[in-house]
Design a protein around this motif. Structure first.
Motif, mmCIF file in Angstrom:
data_model
loop_
_atom_site.group_PDB
_atom_site.id
_atom_site.type_symbol
_atom_site.label_atom_id
_atom_site.label_comp_id
_atom_site.label_asym_id
_atom_site.label_seq_id
_atom_site.Cartn_x
_atom_site.Cartn_y
_atom_site.Cartn_z
ATOM 1 N N SER A 114 33.199 31.318 39.307
ATOM 2 C CA SER A 114 32.564 30.372 40.228
ATOM 3 C C SER A 114 31.203 30.914 40.629
ATOM 4 C CB SER A 114 33.439 30.136 41.465
ATOM 5 O OG SER A 114 33.675 31.365 42.140
ATOM 6 N N VAL A 115 30.514 30.181 41.489
ATOM 7 C CA VAL A 115 29.201 30.585 41.976
ATOM 8 C C VAL A 115 29.289 30.779 43.475
ATOM 9 C CG1 VAL A 115 26.779 29.926 42.206
ATOM 10 C CG2 VAL A 115 28.041 29.315 40.152
ATOM 11 N N GLY A 116 28.623 31.823 43.972
ATOM 12 C CA GLY A 116 28.574 32.038 45.413
ATOM 13 C C GLY A 116 27.855 30.905 46.120
ATOM 14 N N ARG A 118 33.983 33.557 49.133
ATOM 15 C CA ARG A 118 34.520 34.799 49.681
ATOM 16 C C ARG A 118 35.018 35.679 48.543
ATOM 17 N NH1 ARG A 118 39.020 33.317 53.256
ATOM 18 N NH2 ARG A 118 37.419 31.959 54.147
ATOM 19 N N LEU A 119 34.802 36.970 48.669
ATOM 20 C CA LEU A 119 35.127 37.912 47.603
ATOM 21 C C LEU A 119 36.365 38.736 47.932
ATOM 22 C CD1 LEU A 119 31.490 39.207 47.006
ATOM 23 C CD2 LEU A 119 32.749 37.610 45.548
ATOM 24 N N LYS A 120 37.068 39.130 46.875
ATOM 25 C CA LYS A 120 38.196 40.046 47.012
ATOM 26 C C LYS A 120 37.900 41.323 46.240
ATOM 27 C CE LYS A 120 41.777 36.483 47.527
ATOM 28 N NZ LYS A 120 43.042 35.947 46.975
ATOM 29 N N ALA A 121 38.483 42.423 46.666
ATOM 30 C CA ALA A 121 38.321 43.675 45.948
ATOM 31 C C ALA A 121 38.777 43.498 44.509
ATOM 32 C CB ALA A 121 39.133 44.780 46.625
ATOM 33 N N GLY A 122 37.952 43.965 43.569
ATOM 34 C CA GLY A 122 38.268 43.804 42.149
ATOM 35 C C GLY A 122 37.565 42.641 41.496
ATOM 36 N N ARG A 149 22.401 36.179 39.352
ATOM 37 C CA ARG A 149 21.962 35.010 38.588
ATOM 38 C C ARG A 149 20.444 34.843 38.620
ATOM 39 N NH1 ARG A 149 22.869 30.582 40.870
ATOM 40 N NH2 ARG A 149 22.350 29.372 39.015
ATOM 41 N N VAL A 150 19.798 35.235 39.715
ATOM 42 C CA VAL A 150 18.366 34.987 39.895
ATOM 43 C C VAL A 150 17.661 36.314 40.174
ATOM 44 C CG1 VAL A 150 16.609 33.748 41.221
ATOM 45 C CG2 VAL A 150 18.861 32.708 40.846
ATOM 46 N N GLY A 151 16.573 36.567 39.459
ATOM 47 C CA GLY A 151 15.810 37.797 39.667
ATOM 48 C C GLY A 151 16.020 38.760 38.520
ATOM 49 N N CYS A 176 29.262 35.965 49.557
ATOM 50 C CA CYS A 176 28.092 36.153 48.694
ATOM 51 C C CYS A 176 27.383 34.831 48.466
ATOM 52 C CB CYS A 176 28.499 36.762 47.359
ATOM 53 S SG CYS A 176 29.403 35.644 46.267
ATOM 54 N N ALA A 177 26.132 34.932 48.046
ATOM 55 C CA ALA A 177 25.310 33.745 47.814
ATOM 56 C C ALA A 177 24.621 33.839 46.461
ATOM 57 C CB ALA A 177 24.264 33.593 48.921
ATOM 58 N N SER A 178 24.598 32.721 45.750
ATOM 59 C CA SER A 178 23.834 32.540 44.511
ATOM 60 C C SER A 178 24.101 33.611 43.463
ATOM 61 C CB SER A 178 22.332 32.488 44.822
ATOM 62 O OG SER A 178 21.619 32.021 43.699
ATOM 63 N N MET A 179 25.344 34.028 43.337
ATOM 64 C CA MET A 179 25.739 34.935 42.269
ATOM 65 C C MET A 179 26.961 34.355 41.567
ATOM 66 S SD MET A 179 25.200 38.830 43.591
ATOM 67 C CE MET A 179 26.100 38.712 45.127
ATOM 68 N N MET A 180 27.131 34.738 40.312
ATOM 69 C CA MET A 180 28.343 34.337 39.609
ATOM 70 C C MET A 180 29.479 35.254 40.046
ATOM 71 S SD MET A 180 29.169 33.898 35.542
ATOM 72 C CE MET A 180 29.120 35.640 35.113
ATOM 73 N N ILE A 181 30.634 34.658 40.321
ATOM 74 C CA ILE A 181 31.832 35.413 40.687
ATOM 75 C C ILE A 181 32.831 35.310 39.540
ATOM 76 C CG2 ILE A 181 33.710 35.663 42.347
ATOM 77 C CD1 ILE A 181 31.937 34.020 44.335
ATOM 78 N N VAL A 182 33.290 36.451 39.067
ATOM 79 C CA VAL A 182 34.361 36.484 38.068
ATOM 80 C C VAL A 182 35.582 37.046 38.783
ATOM 81 C CG1 VAL A 182 35.137 37.412 35.853
ATOM 82 C CG2 VAL A 182 32.716 36.837 36.190
#
Length: 415
Positions: free
Chosen positions: A32-34, A82-86, A92-94, A111-117
């Motif tokens: 997903s995306v932040g 929202r992020l979980k450990a692991g 994505r930008v910069g 987090c904002a504007s980052m890809m979450i795996v």
């Protein structure tokens, strides 16, 4: 090229028969995306939950100490980012493609504007992080990124990135081996930072006379550069004709971070050189100071034996032997404590400039020559130690890259 026994050719590389090649969407069940809107609307000074952005992420590490905070209430209202450990977060930008694993201490942050795996028991997060930061992973990002001022990529492309996937036990072994190298790199970086701080503190004490080296008690004098220099001169005010292979031609772009970098210096003909050299006869040991352009105020000692020509964007300072001024000593003074005077003397907005008149007026505390030499020896030894540590770090980085290439393609097996 003939395949080794037990290996098969795939679209990413020749890999062991037991390995599979899978797209990212088949390795992790969810991506997903932040937060995609500007996160600043959620920032509060009293916030306790870090809101990670791309600038907080570097390869295999998250530098969250300076991250902005949001409230617990806002965090509950933003469950999708929202992020979980692991979990893995990818910029994505910069600097698109830079990836890190969320550590336990950041479990539950946002987090904002980052890809979450999203993490899953079917794969090792740290192995996948190394794979995404590898040459293969970053090349796939480069292939789909877009933008000029700021590079970025879309998650719709990233889910199709393909990686060679070893069995889970081998993933863990690969991640452990590469993490050990990362730990060594981290220790070297911390040691280098500590040694830099020590050198800066030593300079602050020794170059101002706050601390005197044993055996030195003589009085210091405050002198201008005009007083201590035999010659202060800038280079040519006209551009030499291009072409020729006889003499190096130095401009302000060749003086950066306190060193003379000749890797991009051009060469000109002997005829052009001697027209310039008559004005500014640069010699080994002269101090060069950029006087206009983007890096105005940078200084470097000339350590070259061969003569070269200067453009007017660089001033040459030759110290008067009657005043017994050590070039290295003045280089350190000018590069550190002289920066305040340089900033005050600079004129211009779009193009900054220092005039020779203002350079000549710079004032510094000048120790007796024997003390200058002793100070220079102490600081030179500290510089040499730093250079050795930086060389060791660079070799370790190269070793890590080689290990990644071997381990992440199965050329070298750990299980």
């Amino acid at each position: 090229m003939e395949l080794r026994p037990g290996y098969k050719q795939t679209e990413v590389a020749a890999v062991p028969d037991q390995w599979e090649v899978k797209p990212l969407s088949h390795i992790s069940p969810r991506q997903s995306v932040g937060l995609v809107i500007n996160p600043s609307t959620y920032f509060v000074d009293s916030g306790t939950v870090p809101m990670l952005v791309g600038s907080d992420v570097s390869e295999n590490s998250i530098n969250w100490a300076g991250a902005r905070r949001i409230s617990e209430t806002s965090n509950r209202l933003l469950p999708a980012s929202r992020l979980k450990a692991g979990d893995l977060v990818t910029v994505r930008v910069g600097e698109p493609g830079v990836t890190a694993v969320v550590p336990p201490e950041l479990d539950g942050c946002n987090c904002a504007s980052m890809m979450i795996v999203r993490q899953h028991p079917s794969f090792d997060s740290h192995w996948l992080c190394f794979a995404m930061n590898s040459q293969l992973g970053r090349s796939q990002v480069a292939h789909v990124q877009y933008g000029t001022a700021q590079k970025q990529f879309n998650i719709s492309h990233a889910v199709d990135f393909r990686f060679a996937v070893p069995p889970l036990p081998e993933q863990r072994a690969i991640a452990a081996a590469l993490s050990d190298v990362d730990a060594l790199l981290g220790a070297l970086e911390r040691l280098i930072a500590k040694k830099r701080d020590l050198k800066q503190a030593a300079m602050q004490q020794l170059l101002t006379g706050k601390t005197r080296l044993p055996g030195f008690h003589g009085e210091w004098k405050v002198m201008t550069l005009h007083e201590v220099c035999q010659k202060i001169q800038d280079g040519t005010h006209f551009s030499p004709k291009p072409g020729g292979n006889d003499y190096l031609y130095v401009t302000s772009k060749n003086i950066r971070f306190g060193t003379l970098d000749m890797s991009t210096a051009e060469r000109i003909s002997a005829a052009e050189h001697f027209k310039i050299y008559a004005r500014c006869d640069v010699k080994k040991g002269d101090l060069l100071l950029t006087k206009d352009g983007a890096n105005t105020g940078n200084a470097a000692l000339n350590s070259l034996d061969e003569p070269f020509s200067l453009l007017s964007s660089v001033a040459m300072l030759r110290f008067d032997s009657r005043h017994h001024v050590a070039g290295y000593y003045m280089h350190q003074l000018l590069s550190n404590f002289g920066q305040v005077q340089i900033k005050e003397a600079i004129s211009g907005n779009a193009i900054t400039r220092l005039t020779l008149q203002k350079i000549r007026a710079f004032r510094f505390p000048v120790a007796p020559f024997a003390e200058q030499t002793a100070i220079a020896e102490v600081l030179s030894e500290m510089e040499a130690e730093l250079a050795g540590l930086e060389q060791r770090r660079n070799k370790t980085r190269a070793l890590k890259q080689a290990m990644m290439q071997e381990l992440l393609t199965g050329r070298t097996r750990l299980v």
